[in-house]
Design a protein around this motif. Structure first.
Motif, PDB file in Angstrom:
ATOM      1  N   ARG A 236       0.825  -1.206   0.000  1.00 37.95           N
ATOM      2  CA  ARG A 236       0.000   0.000   0.000  1.00 37.95           C
ATOM      3  C   ARG A 236       0.861   1.259   0.000  1.00 37.95           C
ATOM      4  O   ARG A 236       0.493   2.261  -0.621  1.00 37.95           O
ATOM      5  CB  ARG A 236      -0.962   0.002   1.190  1.00 37.95           C
ATOM      6  N   PHE A 237       1.994   1.203   0.689  1.00 37.44           N
ATOM      7  CA  PHE A 237       2.914   2.340   0.617  1.00 37.44           C
ATOM      8  C   PHE A 237       3.331   2.587  -0.818  1.00 37.44           C
ATOM      9  O   PHE A 237       3.312   3.722  -1.304  1.00 37.44           O
ATOM     10  CB  PHE A 237       4.153   2.096   1.478  1.00 37.44           C
ATOM     11  N   LEU A 238       3.721   1.508  -1.503  1.00 44.33           N
ATOM     12  CA  LEU A 238       4.137   1.669  -2.896  1.00 44.33           C
ATOM     13  C   LEU A 238       3.011   2.292  -3.709  1.00 44.33           C
ATOM     14  O   LEU A 238       3.228   3.222  -4.493  1.00 44.33           O
ATOM     15  CB  LEU A 238       4.547   0.323  -3.496  1.00 44.33           C
ATOM     16  N   ALA A 263      12.798  -9.611   1.712  1.00 46.42           N
ATOM     17  CA  ALA A 263      11.335  -9.480   1.597  1.00 46.42           C
ATOM     18  C   ALA A 263      10.984  -8.253   0.767  1.00 46.42           C
ATOM     19  O   ALA A 263      10.104  -8.294  -0.103  1.00 46.42           O
ATOM     20  CB  ALA A 263      10.696  -9.391   2.978  1.00 46.42           C
ATOM     21  N   ALA A 264      11.721  -7.153   1.010  1.00 44.57           N
ATOM     22  CA  ALA A 264      11.454  -5.927   0.265  1.00 44.57           C
ATOM     23  C   ALA A 264      11.734  -6.138  -1.219  1.00 44.57           C
ATOM     24  O   ALA A 264      10.956  -5.712  -2.080  1.00 44.57           O
ATOM     25  CB  ALA A 264      12.311  -4.792   0.816  1.00 44.57           C
ATOM     26  N   SER A 270       7.286  -8.060  -7.210  1.00 38.63           N
ATOM     27  CA  SER A 270       5.884  -8.461  -7.412  1.00 38.63           C
ATOM     28  C   SER A 270       5.010  -7.238  -7.668  1.00 38.63           C
ATOM     29  O   SER A 270       3.936  -7.343  -8.248  1.00 38.63           O
ATOM     30  CB  SER A 270       5.384  -9.252  -6.207  1.00 38.63           C
ATOM     31  N   TYR A 271       5.471  -6.064  -7.239  1.00 36.34           N
ATOM     32  CA  TYR A 271       4.660  -4.873  -7.468  1.00 36.34           C
ATOM     33  C   TYR A 271       4.855  -4.328  -8.873  1.00 36.34           C
ATOM     34  O   TYR A 271       4.112  -3.455  -9.307  1.00 36.34           O
ATOM     35  CB  TYR A 271       5.013  -3.789  -6.444  1.00 36.34           C
ATOM     36  N   GLY A 272       5.858  -4.835  -9.591  1.00 32.50           N
ATOM     37  CA  GLY A 272       6.021  -4.408 -10.980  1.00 32.50           C
ATOM     38  C   GLY A 272       7.296  -3.615 -11.242  1.00 32.50           C
ATOM     39  O   GLY A 272       7.497  -3.080 -12.336  1.00 32.50           O
ATOM     40  N   TRP A 288      18.995  -1.869  -7.710  1.00 33.89           N
ATOM     41  CA  TRP A 288      18.311  -0.651  -8.112  1.00 33.89           C
ATOM     42  C   TRP A 288      17.106  -1.045  -8.963  1.00 33.89           C
ATOM     43  O   TRP A 288      17.197  -1.963  -9.789  1.00 33.89           O
ATOM     44  CB  TRP A 288      19.255   0.246  -8.918  1.00 33.89           C
ATOM     45  N   PHE A 289      15.970  -0.385  -8.696  1.00 31.53           N
ATOM     46  CA  PHE A 289      14.733  -0.737  -9.410  1.00 31.53           C
ATOM     47  C   PHE A 289      14.091   0.498 -10.017  1.00 31.53           C
ATOM     48  O   PHE A 289      14.294   1.614  -9.526  1.00 31.53           O
ATOM     49  CB  PHE A 289      13.724  -1.341  -8.429  1.00 31.53           C
ATOM     50  N   GLU A 290      13.299   0.264 -11.062  1.00 31.78           N
ATOM     51  CA  GLU A 290      12.444   1.352 -11.538  1.00 31.78           C
ATOM     52  C   GLU A 290      11.136   0.799 -12.073  1.00 31.78           C
ATOM     53  O   GLU A 290      11.013  -0.400 -12.349  1.00 31.78           O
ATOM     54  CB  GLU A 290      13.152   2.203 -12.597  1.00 31.78           C
ATOM     55  N   LYS A 291      10.164   1.670 -12.163  1.00 34.03           N
ATOM     56  CA  LYS A 291       8.828   1.266 -12.611  1.00 34.03           C
ATOM     57  C   LYS A 291       8.181   2.476 -13.269  1.00 34.03           C
ATOM     58  O   LYS A 291       8.266   3.594 -12.742  1.00 34.03           O
ATOM     59  CB  LYS A 291       7.990   0.829 -11.402  1.00 34.03           C
TER      60      LYS A 291
END
Lengths: 299, 299
Positions: A236-238, A263-264, A270-272, A288-291
């Motif tokens: 939900r934060f995301l 876990a993060a 999973s959030y994309g 490092w991630f991006e969406k």
DNA sequence: CCGGTTTCCTGACTAAAGTCAGAGAATGAA
DNA sequence: TTCATTCTCTGACTTTAGTCAGGAAACCGG
């Protein structure tokens, strides 16, 4: 939210109030009015101020006072002024009160048992699992997300816990001064924002959004209190932060994280989010991630 | 049933009464006492006899009468004697009553909606599914199994429905006189027994056990009402009947069934029955099963 | 058509749950 | 010190949710 869902929720409400609600009163208040029983329960082992009792039960001060007099007359509680503010009075259980409370406790167990008793063990396991899920999601539903200043006491409390936890979990330890975000001003409008999640008024998580004018929006300092994990708050934060970024016209969201936070990392996947090459020199980051920012998933 | 389960049930109870219970009263009874609101609700679109209302709400006749007078004075219901028995009086909603009931209905929808609103759609789906499971199992827990005479009205009602259903489902039709059990005496002590399952007092299923002195015990006439399917009653009938057979010192349980009853065949398999060669000449049977009688699976 | 039963009603109660308007003591700010 | 505020308590009240006893009308079986 559709009509079928509403309908199922209503059937659930009926079944539960019929079975749990009625039994509850029946079990709890046998020789004592429910009002007194609830109060006795709320006093708790530790004792509690009259004011707190009133708040928690949502009752009129005169009414609570009268209930206390009756419990006092029955020798179940003592009421004494607090030391530092003698207007405030503290209620404490006597031994008799403790005994009666223990009996109420046992009755609650009986009630719980009576719901399980008619079922076989496979059904019991399924019922308990489903109840856990309902409880989790109903609780999750009461969590609020509010934008606050990073200096707000609740924010500071979360950030302190965040730092402590990272320090314990990273095999290298964690020193906030060494990270790329020593300045909370970056998480304050107009350069960013900071959200605090609260459950029953208590802060249970935080998450910051950095929105520099010359670079994509970036999630920082996201943390959920251990006691509130498993409620889907991370997700939900995301979602909340993504929606906020979208409101500010951003179309790309970034974040970095440490290899010890497995876990993060799973959540981001999973959030994309997709893993990308390093876009900064954060010393504690390994991934490092991006969406791409989407329209918020909530209706 | 263990302490962890009890604990989970209690957490569930707390979460639900806090969230559903409080909201319920808050939403439902705004300008009208809950007693009146509940009564108005129970009258329903069709109208209902005073006696039924009393039964369903479990209230004193004088109290119901008084509530009705107040609703009548407010022009929400009319109360008129029944045609064929003028002692019995029937309550019907007026247009105003219908409107007020519709408002209560809308509020119930709001309540349900308010539980779902804070969640995203995946969480909603999970909450609704878990609620359905809880509701099903709580309801299943209120079903009672009583041994009755096969001539008892509830037993006859079930048997009638059983015959009707088989007649519709078998491609050959079904004539009870042609089966191997035209005589209900075989399902009556001491030669056998007959169980009726009841939900809220209404019969919702039946099952007979034939215990001839010179042959293994045999399950006959097992049926669950369409409205009560999915509660695991079939399995519980098997368990109850098996336990009864064990009490009578039987160590083998048999039954036969028709190829069109695929769900039943699946149940027999999953419950531990194994298919065996025909042990009788039942004209409607295509499959024969047997199972060693075990100690009852319930604690 | 008579006596017993059922159904609903009324009147007279009660207990629980709560509301409201002050009163009195303690505290804190000016 | 004074004055406003906070906190709890008391007294007087109301509403809600019932319970209990009995009575009138309608019905039913013989």
């Amino acid at each position: 939210m559709n009509a079928t869902q509403i309908d199922q929720v209503r059937r659930f409400n009926r079944a539960v109030t019929a079975r749990v609600g009625v039994l509850h009163d029946h079990y709890l208040g046998r020789e004592r009015p429910i009002g007194e029983a609830r109060l006795l329960w709320e006093v708790g082992e530790e004792g509690r101020d009259v004011r707190r009792l009133r708040e928690r039960l949502g009752l009129d001060s005169g009414y609570v006072s009268r209930l206390l007099r009756r419990l006092e007359a029955d020798g179940l509680v003592t009421v004494e002024p607090q030391h530092d503010d003698r207007r405030v009075r503290t209620v404490r259980l006597t031994d008799a009160g403790r005994a009666e409370r223990a009996m109420l406790d046992a009755r609650s167990d009986d009630l719980a048992g009576s719901l399980l008793a008619p079922l076989n063990s496979a059904q019991r396991a399924r019922l308990v699992a489903a109840m856990a899920e309902v409880e989790r999601l109903l609780t999750a539903g009461t969590v609020t997300f509010d934008a606050v200043d990073p200096d707000h006491p609740d924010a500071r409390e979360c950030l302190r816990s965040y730092v402590t936890e990272l320090h314990e979990r990273f095999d290298t330890g964690f020193d906030p001064a060494r990270t790329l975000l020593p300045d909370p001003g970056e998480l304050r409008p107009p350069r960013g924002l900071f959200l605090v999640a609260r459950l029953h008024g208590e802060p249970v998580g935080c998450g910051g959004l950095k929105m520099p004018s010359d670079a994509p929006a970036e999630i920082k300092r996201m943390w959920v209190a251990p006691g509130a994990r498993g409620l889907g708050l991370g997700r939900r934060f995301l979602a909340e932060l993504e929606a906020r970024a979208a409101e500010h016209g951003r179309d790309l969201l970034r974040l970095d994280t440490n290899r010890d936070l497995t876990a993060a990392i799973g959540l981001y996947h999973s959030y994309g989010f997709t893993e990308v090459p390093a876009f900064n020199d954060e010393p504690y980051a390994h991934h490092w991630f991006e969406k791409r920012v989407a329209a918020p998933p909530r209706q």
